[in-house]
Design a protein around this motif. Structure first.
Motif: not given
Length: 185
Positions: A25-49
């Motif tokens: 849970e702590i790790l998730y809170d720390e890194v989730a925004p960066r992970v989602f940002g990277l995924v969003r740049r590649v996938v582009r679709d918000p739901a799929q991201s």
């Protein structure tokens, strides 16, 4: 009394490997925004991201024991997982689209009006093919791998064993040259 330092991401992954949900849970809170940002740049679709991001964290939970701190930082390991998942999603989506397209074409019965569209599409495809031939071999190779092969700029650079910046320049210059050749504004 001295306050305890928060655990490093490497330590958190070690704890996650032992099944520690609080550490996850702590790790998730720390890194989730960066992970989602990277995924969003590649996938582009918000739901799929969001879906891919969830898959990334599932992989982190399941593969935490594979993390080796001697080989790199935890964040780098996590972002590699995220990038691979995102690229896999894009490729899977494209493969599905291509499959649907092939099936649609197979079932399609051409009518009189569609013949003109088909001829025009083939003419445009031939124009693009000719424009591609006007590029340098290096530009042709980079553009073909990126646009027809579905590789990222980083993957094209690795395949061709040249810097990413060089690949980006080849693709940009090639696309400008093709645009000029095709007369596209």
């Amino acid at each position: 009394m001295e306050a305890l330092a928060p655990p490093s991401q490497e330590e958190l992954i070690r704890l996650v490997a032992s099944g520690d949900e609080a550490a996850f849970e702590i790790l998730y809170d720390e890194v989730a925004p960066r992970v989602f940002g990277l995924v969003r740049r590649v996938v582009r679709d918000p739901a799929q991201s969001q879906e891919v991001t969830q898959e990334v964290f599932l992989d982190i939970w399941e593969q935490a024991s594979r993390f080796d701190p001697d080989k790199g930082k935890a964040m780098s390991w996590i972002l590699v997982i995220a990038h691979r998942k995102a690229v896999d999603k894009v490729r899977a989506s494209q493969a599905s689209t291509d499959r649907d397209l092939r099936q649609g074409i197979k079932e399609f019965q051409e009518s009189y009006e569609d013949v003109a569209d088909t001829v025009e599409g083939k003419f445009e495809a031939e124009r693009v093919k000719q424009a591609l031939k006007s590029l340098t071999p290096a530009q042709q190779e980079a553009i073909s791998l990126a646009y027809y092969g579905g590789y990222t700029h980083q993957e094209v650079a690795e395949l061709l064993k040249v810097p990413v910046g060089t690949i980006k320049t080849r693709i940009r210059d090639g696309m400008i040259r093709m645009r000029d050749r095709l007369g596209v504004a």
